[in-house]
Design a protein around this motif. Structure first.
Motif, PDB file in Angstrom:
ATOM      1  N   PHE A 326       0.845  -1.199   0.000  1.00  0.00           N
ATOM      2  CA  PHE A 326       0.000   0.000   0.000  1.00  0.00           C
ATOM      3  C   PHE A 326       0.877   1.245   0.000  1.00  0.00           C
ATOM      4  O   PHE A 326       1.875   1.315   0.728  1.00  0.00           O
ATOM      5  CB  PHE A 326      -0.953  -0.005   1.197  1.00  0.00           C
ATOM      6  N   ALA A 327       0.492   2.188  -0.837  1.00  0.00           N
ATOM      7  CA  ALA A 327       1.228   3.457  -0.913  1.00  0.00           C
ATOM      8  C   ALA A 327       0.608   4.430   0.079  1.00  0.00           C
ATOM      9  O   ALA A 327      -0.620   4.603   0.090  1.00  0.00           O
ATOM     10  CB  ALA A 327       1.121   4.019  -2.324  1.00  0.00           C
ATOM     11  N   LEU A 328       1.446   5.042   0.914  1.00  0.00           N
ATOM     12  CA  LEU A 328       0.952   6.032   1.880  1.00  0.00           C
ATOM     13  C   LEU A 328       1.469   7.407   1.504  1.00  0.00           C
ATOM     14  O   LEU A 328       2.685   7.592   1.360  1.00  0.00           O
ATOM     15  CB  LEU A 328       1.478   5.680   3.285  1.00  0.00           C
ATOM     16  N   TRP A 329       0.563   8.348   1.397  1.00  0.00           N
ATOM     17  CA  TRP A 329       0.961   9.745   1.211  1.00  0.00           C
ATOM     18  C   TRP A 329       0.681  10.468   2.515  1.00  0.00           C
ATOM     19  O   TRP A 329      -0.475  10.644   2.903  1.00  0.00           O
ATOM     20  CB  TRP A 329       0.177  10.387   0.058  1.00  0.00           C
ATOM     21  N   GLY A 330       1.745  10.844   3.198  1.00  0.00           N
ATOM     22  CA  GLY A 330       1.620  11.562   4.458  1.00  0.00           C
ATOM     23  C   GLY A 330       1.810  10.639   5.634  1.00  0.00           C
ATOM     24  O   GLY A 330       1.198   9.573   5.714  1.00  0.00           O
ATOM     25  N   LEU A 331       2.695  11.061   6.534  1.00  0.00           N
ATOM     26  CA  LEU A 331       2.949  10.312   7.775  1.00  0.00           C
ATOM     27  C   LEU A 331       2.769  11.221   8.999  1.00  0.00           C
ATOM     28  O   LEU A 331       2.302  10.776  10.037  1.00  0.00           O
ATOM     29  CB  LEU A 331       4.376   9.756   7.771  1.00  0.00           C
ATOM     30  N   ALA A 332       3.119  12.491   8.849  1.00  0.00           N
ATOM     31  CA  ALA A 332       3.014  13.443   9.969  1.00  0.00           C
ATOM     32  C   ALA A 332       1.553  13.562  10.404  1.00  0.00           C
ATOM     33  O   ALA A 332       0.643  13.336   9.606  1.00  0.00           O
ATOM     34  CB  ALA A 332       3.534  14.813   9.539  1.00  0.00           C
ATOM     35  N   PHE A 333       1.331  13.995  11.645  1.00  0.00           N
ATOM     36  CA  PHE A 333      -0.045  14.033  12.141  1.00  0.00           C
ATOM     37  C   PHE A 333      -0.854  15.134  11.476  1.00  0.00           C
ATOM     38  O   PHE A 333      -2.070  15.112  11.450  1.00  0.00           O
ATOM     39  CB  PHE A 333      -0.078  14.146  13.674  1.00  0.00           C
ATOM     40  N   LYS A 334      -0.159  16.107  10.894  1.00  0.00           N
ATOM     41  CA  LYS A 334      -0.820  17.140  10.092  1.00  0.00           C
ATOM     42  C   LYS A 334       0.226  17.763   9.171  1.00  0.00           C
ATOM     43  O   LYS A 334       1.430  17.509   9.343  1.00  0.00           O
ATOM     44  CB  LYS A 334      -1.502  18.179  10.970  1.00  0.00           C
ATOM     45  N   PRO A 335      -0.213  18.555   8.173  1.00  0.00           N
ATOM     46  CA  PRO A 335       0.761  19.118   7.236  1.00  0.00           C
ATOM     47  C   PRO A 335       1.671  20.156   7.885  1.00  0.00           C
ATOM     48  O   PRO A 335       1.357  20.688   8.951  1.00  0.00           O
ATOM     49  CB  PRO A 335      -0.107  19.796   6.171  1.00  0.00           C
ATOM     50  N   ASN A 336       2.765  20.452   7.199  1.00  0.00           N
ATOM     51  CA  ASN A 336       3.723  21.498   7.591  1.00  0.00           C
ATOM     52  C   ASN A 336       4.416  21.228   8.906  1.00  0.00           C
ATOM     53  O   ASN A 336       4.809  22.154   9.629  1.00  0.00           O
ATOM     54  CB  ASN A 336       3.050  22.881   7.643  1.00  0.00           C
ATOM     55  N   THR A 337       4.536  19.972   9.252  1.00  0.00           N
ATOM     56  CA  THR A 337       5.309  19.615  10.437  1.00  0.00           C
ATOM     57  C   THR A 337       5.912  18.242  10.195  1.00  0.00           C
ATOM     58  O   THR A 337       5.407  17.481   9.356  1.00  0.00           O
ATOM     59  CB  THR A 337       4.424  19.595  11.706  1.00  0.00           C
ATOM     60  N   GLY A 394       3.097  -0.427  -8.438  1.00  0.00           N
ATOM     61  CA  GLY A 394       2.633  -1.788  -8.144  1.00  0.00           C
ATOM     62  C   GLY A 394       1.809  -1.912  -6.873  1.00  0.00           C
ATOM     63  O   GLY A 394       1.494  -3.027  -6.451  1.00  0.00           O
ATOM     64  N   ALA A 395       1.455  -0.783  -6.265  1.00  0.00           N
ATOM     65  CA  ALA A 395       0.689  -0.850  -5.013  1.00  0.00           C
ATOM     66  C   ALA A 395      -0.783  -1.152  -5.302  1.00  0.00           C
ATOM     67  O   ALA A 395      -1.311  -0.790  -6.359  1.00  0.00           O
ATOM     68  CB  ALA A 395       0.813   0.462  -4.251  1.00  0.00           C
ATOM     69  N   SER A 396      -1.428  -1.798  -4.312  1.00  0.00           N
ATOM     70  CA  SER A 396      -2.845  -2.133  -4.480  1.00  0.00           C
ATOM     71  C   SER A 396      -3.735  -0.907  -4.345  1.00  0.00           C
ATOM     72  O   SER A 396      -4.849  -0.888  -4.863  1.00  0.00           O
ATOM     73  CB  SER A 396      -3.276  -3.160  -3.429  1.00  0.00           C
ATOM     74  N   ALA A 397      -3.269   0.082  -3.594  1.00  0.00           N
ATOM     75  CA  ALA A 397      -4.071   1.298  -3.411  1.00  0.00           C
ATOM     76  C   ALA A 397      -3.199   2.406  -2.854  1.00  0.00           C
ATOM     77  O   ALA A 397      -2.129   2.160  -2.296  1.00  0.00           O
ATOM     78  CB  ALA A 397      -5.225   1.023  -2.446  1.00  0.00           C
ATOM     79  N   LEU A 398      -3.691   3.628  -3.002  1.00  0.00           N
ATOM     80  CA  LEU A 398      -3.078   4.802  -2.371  1.00  0.00           C
ATOM     81  C   LEU A 398      -3.919   5.184  -1.163  1.00  0.00           C
ATOM     82  O   LEU A 398      -5.151   5.282  -1.262  1.00  0.00           O
ATOM     83  CB  LEU A 398      -3.051   5.963  -3.374  1.00  0.00           C
ATOM     84  N   LEU A 399      -3.263   5.410  -0.027  1.00  0.00           N
ATOM     85  CA  LEU A 399      -3.946   5.936   1.162  1.00  0.00           C
ATOM     86  C   LEU A 399      -3.395   7.330   1.441  1.00  0.00           C
ATOM     87  O   LEU A 399      -2.180   7.484   1.646  1.00  0.00           O
ATOM     88  CB  LEU A 399      -3.676   5.055   2.395  1.00  0.00           C
ATOM     89  N   LEU A 400      -4.265   8.321   1.450  1.00  0.00           N
ATOM     90  CA  LEU A 400      -3.838   9.685   1.765  1.00  0.00           C
ATOM     91  C   LEU A 400      -4.103   9.949   3.253  1.00  0.00           C
ATOM     92  O   LEU A 400      -5.259   9.908   3.689  1.00  0.00           O
ATOM     93  CB  LEU A 400      -4.607  10.697   0.912  1.00  0.00           C
ATOM     94  N   LEU A 401      -3.025  10.217   4.008  1.00  0.00           N
ATOM     95  CA  LEU A 401      -3.192  10.357   5.462  1.00  0.00           C
ATOM     96  C   LEU A 401      -2.947  11.772   5.975  1.00  0.00           C
ATOM     97  O   LEU A 401      -3.369  12.110   7.072  1.00  0.00           O
ATOM     98  CB  LEU A 401      -2.243   9.398   6.208  1.00  0.00           C
ATOM     99  N   THR A 402      -2.213  12.576   5.241  1.00  0.00           N
ATOM    100  CA  THR A 402      -1.911  13.949   5.696  1.00  0.00           C
ATOM    101  C   THR A 402      -2.153  14.896   4.519  1.00  0.00           C
ATOM    102  O   THR A 402      -1.659  14.638   3.417  1.00  0.00           O
ATOM    103  CB  THR A 402      -0.429  14.083   6.137  1.00  0.00           C
ATOM    104  N   GLU A 403      -2.869  15.986   4.776  1.00  0.00           N
ATOM    105  CA  GLU A 403      -3.256  16.870   3.664  1.00  0.00           C
ATOM    106  C   GLU A 403      -2.182  17.918   3.337  1.00  0.00           C
ATOM    107  O   GLU A 403      -2.446  19.113   3.318  1.00  0.00           O
ATOM    108  CB  GLU A 403      -4.630  17.493   3.927  1.00  0.00           C
ATOM    109  N   TRP A 404      -0.970  17.463   3.048  1.00  0.00           N
ATOM    110  CA  TRP A 404       0.071  18.382   2.578  1.00  0.00           C
ATOM    111  C   TRP A 404      -0.379  18.997   1.243  1.00  0.00           C
ATOM    112  O   TRP A 404      -1.041  18.339   0.442  1.00  0.00           O
ATOM    113  CB  TRP A 404       1.370  17.625   2.327  1.00  0.00           C
TER     114      TRP A 404
END
Ligand SMILES: NC(=O)c1ccc[n+]([C@@H]2O[C@H](COP(=O)([O-])OP(=O)(O)OC[C@H]3O[C@@H](n4cnc5c(N)ncnc54)[C@H](O)[C@@H]3O)[C@@H](O)[C@H]2O)c1
Length: 456
Positions: A326-337, A394-404
Motif C-alpha cells: 500500500f502506498a501512503l501519502w503523508g505520515l506526519a499528524f498534520k501538514p507542515n510539520t 505496483g501498489a494495491s491502493a493509495l492511502l492519503l493520510l496527511t493533507e500536505w
C-alpha cells in the motif's frame, strides 16, 4: 527586556525567536547538548515554516542565543519562561517532572528578581507547585549563608501557548488572544508590556488569575478535539444513510454560533497536544471525583476513527493483505510539520502490516521522524521514497493520510498508471469534489462508502 526561555522545542524555539524579533534579548536554554550545538550551527532541529530564517536573523542581530547553561541565561534576565514538555504518564495525567526540575534549577541558579512564567501546558495548580519549589531552593540557599538569595523576589505566572505547529510563527506573531494568568498587578503590567507588540490589531490580551489561565488551555484543546470527534462520529452516520458530510459541514458551519473552523472529518486527531491534553483533563476531573463522560467519548471516538481507513481497506481487499503493497501519502499528524506524535499513520501502518501488507510511504518532511517510530518494523515491511509517485509503483491502493499541499492536485493519470489497481482511500477528503470514479478510480473518502470507478 532580557528573557530566558527554558526548553527549546517547538514552543520554546518559536517563543524565544518571536520575542527576539520584537527587540528583546533572548537566551534559549535546553538540557539537550546536541540540540544546542545544532542551533549554534544554524541547524534547526524541527521543521516549522519560516523559523530557520528568523532564528538566523535573530542570532545575527545578537538578540537570540542558545545555551545549556541556565545560570548564565538567568543572569540579568527579568523573565524566565518554562517551555519544557509535559508528556502523558501511563495513567493519563500530565508528567510534571521536567517543569518541576526546571523550577528547582531556577531556585538554585537565579541571581536576581525574576518573573517565572509557565508556558508549558500544565494542570491547574502547577504554578503553586513551581512557586513552592523555587521558594524551597531559595530558602535552602539562604540557610547555607547565601544572603543575596534570601532577598530575591520572584513571582510565578501562567501564559499558556496556543500556537499550531505548521503555522506557529504566524500564530505567535498575530495570536487570536494572549492569555496571562497573574496573581499580582505588577507581574500583569510587565507581561502585558512584553506582549503589547503582538496584540496591536485588536486581538485580545486577557488578564486573569493563574488557575483560570491554566484551565483555559486545557478547555481550548478539549473543545477543539470535541469538534473533530463530533464530526467524525457524524461522518460515520452520513456514510450509512447516504448523506454527504461535506454538505453537512457547510450547512452547520454557516451558523455563526457554530462557525466553520475545525469541522473537518478525517482519520483522527493526533499530535503532541490534543490526545495528551484531553487525557490530562480527564485525569484532573477524576482527581476531584468528577466523571468525564463527554471527554472520554471524545477520546474513544478518536481511537476508533484511526482504524476507519483500515476497515475500509479490509472491506475492499479482504481480511488478508498478504502480498499487497500500500502506498501512503503523508505520515506526519498534520501538514507542515515533521511531528509524528500520536499520528494516525502510527496506527494505520501497523494494522496493515499485521494483516500481511507492506508499506511504501512518502512524506515531504516526516520520514526521518517516522523511521524512529517504525524502527521495530521488520526489514522490507516498510520503505520510504523521496518522490510521491514512486510510492505507487505496483501498489494495491493509495492511502492519503496527511493533507500536505503537494497532495492537493496530483496527476491522476500518473497515479492510475503506477498503481496495480486504481484505488484511493482518502483519509482527509481532499479529492471528494473531483469525481474520481468517473476517471476510473475506486474512491473512498471519510463519511462516504467506496464508489466504484467506471472502467473501460
Ligand atoms: N507543540 C505544540 O504545538 C504545543 C502548542 C502549545 C503548547 N504546547 C505545550 O508546550 C510544552 C512544550 O511542548 P513542545 O512541543 O515545545 O515540547 P518539545 O518536546 O518539542 O520540547 C521540550 C524541550 O525541553 C527540553 N528540556 C527538558 N527538560 C529540560 C530542562 N530541565 N532544562 C532545559 N530544557 C529541558 C527538551 O530537551 C526539549 O528540547 C508542552 O507542555 C506542550 O503541551 C505545545
Amino acid at each position: 527586556m532580557q528573557i530566558a526561555v527554558i526548553g527549546s522545542g517547538y514552543v520554546g524555539l518559536v517563543t524565544g525567536t518571536c520575542f527576539a524579533q520584537m527587540g528583546n534579548r533572548v537566551t534559549c536554554v535546553d538540557s539537550d547538548e546536541a540540540k544546542i550545538r545544532r542551533l549554534w550551527h544554524g541547524d534547526i532541529p524541527i521543521y516549522e515554516p519560516g523559523l530557520a530564517a528568523m532564528i538566523r536573523s535573530g542570532s545575527d542581530a545578537g538578540d537570540l542565543s542558545f545555551t545549556t547553561d541556565l545560570a548564565a541565561a538567568l543572569r540579568g534576565a527579568e523573565i524566565a519562561f518554562i517551555a519544557v514538555g509535559t508528556p502523558m504518564k501511563e495513567d493519563g495525567s500530565a508528567d510534571l517532572q521536567y517543569v518541576l526540575a526546571v523550577a528547582e534549577e531556577i531556585g538554585q541558579k537565579m541571581s536576581g528578581d525574576l518573573i517565572v512564567v509557565d508556558k508549558s501546558t500544565v494542570p491547574v495548580g502547577t504554578a503553586d507547585k513551581v512557586r513552592e519549589t523555587i521558594r524551597r531552593q531559595l530558602d535552602r540557599r539562604a540557610a547555607a549563608g547565601d544572603t543575596a538569595a534570601a532577598a530575591y523576589r520572584f513571582d510565578v505566572a501562567s501564559n499558556p501557548e496556543f500556537l499550531k505547529e505548521g503555522a506557529a510563527i504566524a500564530d505567535f506573531m498575530r495570536p487570536d488572544r494572549v492569555v496571562l494568568g497573574v496573581n499580582s498587578p505588577e507581574t500583569g503590567r510587565v507581561l502585558s508590556h512584553l506582549y503589547e507588540p503582538f496584540v496591536r490589531r485588536d486581538n485580545a490580551l486577557l488578564l486573569m488569575d493563574v488557575r483560570s489561565a491554566e484551565m483555559t488551555k486545557y478547555a481550548a484543546n478539549a473543545m477543539l478535539a470535541t469538534r473533530i470527534s463530533f464530526m467524525n462520529e457524524i461522518s460515520r452516520l452520513c456514510e450509512k444513510v447516504g448523506a454527504d458530510i461535506g454538505h453537512v459541514r457547510a450547512g452547520i458551519g454557516s451558523d455563526r454560533r457554530i462557525g466553520t473552523a475545525f469541522l473537518f472529518p478525517g482519520c483522527g486527531y493526533g499530535g503532541s497536544c490534543f490526545p495528551k491534553d484531553v487525557q490530562a483533563l480527564i485525569h484532573m476531573m477524576l482527581e476531584y471525583d468528577l466523571p468525564a463522560p463527554l471527554l472520554n467519548a471524545v477520546e474513544e471516538v478518536n481511537r476508533v476513527q484511526k482504524e476507519v481507513l483500515v476497515e475500509k481497506v479490509i472491506e475492499r481487499f479482504g481480511d488478508s493483505l498478504v502480498g499487497r503493497v500500500f502506498a501512503l501519502w503523508g505520515l506526519a499528524f498534520k501538514p507542515n510539520t515533521d511531528d509524528m506524535r500520536q499520528a494516525p499513520s502510527l496506527v494505520i501502518v501497523r494494522r496493515l502490516i499485521e494483516r500481511g501488507a507492506a508499506i511504501r510511504a512518502f512524506d515531504p518532511e516526516a520520514v526521518e521522524q517516522a523511521k524512529i517510530y517504525f524502527d521495530d518494523i521488520p526489514e522490507g515491511k516498510i520503505s520510504y521514497v523521496s518522490n510521491k509517485y514512486d510510492a505507487l509503483n505496483g501498489a494495491s491502493a493509495l492511502l492519503l493520510l496527511t493533507e500536505w499541499n503537494v497532495f492537493r492536485s496530483p496527476d491522476f493519470d500518473e497515479i492510475k498508471e503506477r498503481l496495480r489497481e486504481p484505488v484511493i482511500f482518502d483519509g482527509r477528503n481532499q479529492y471528494v469534489n473531483l469525481d474520481l470514479p468517473s476517471r476510473g478510480f475506486d474512491y473512498c473518502a471519510i463519511g462516504s462508502p467506496m464508489r466504484r470507478g467506471m472502467r473501460d
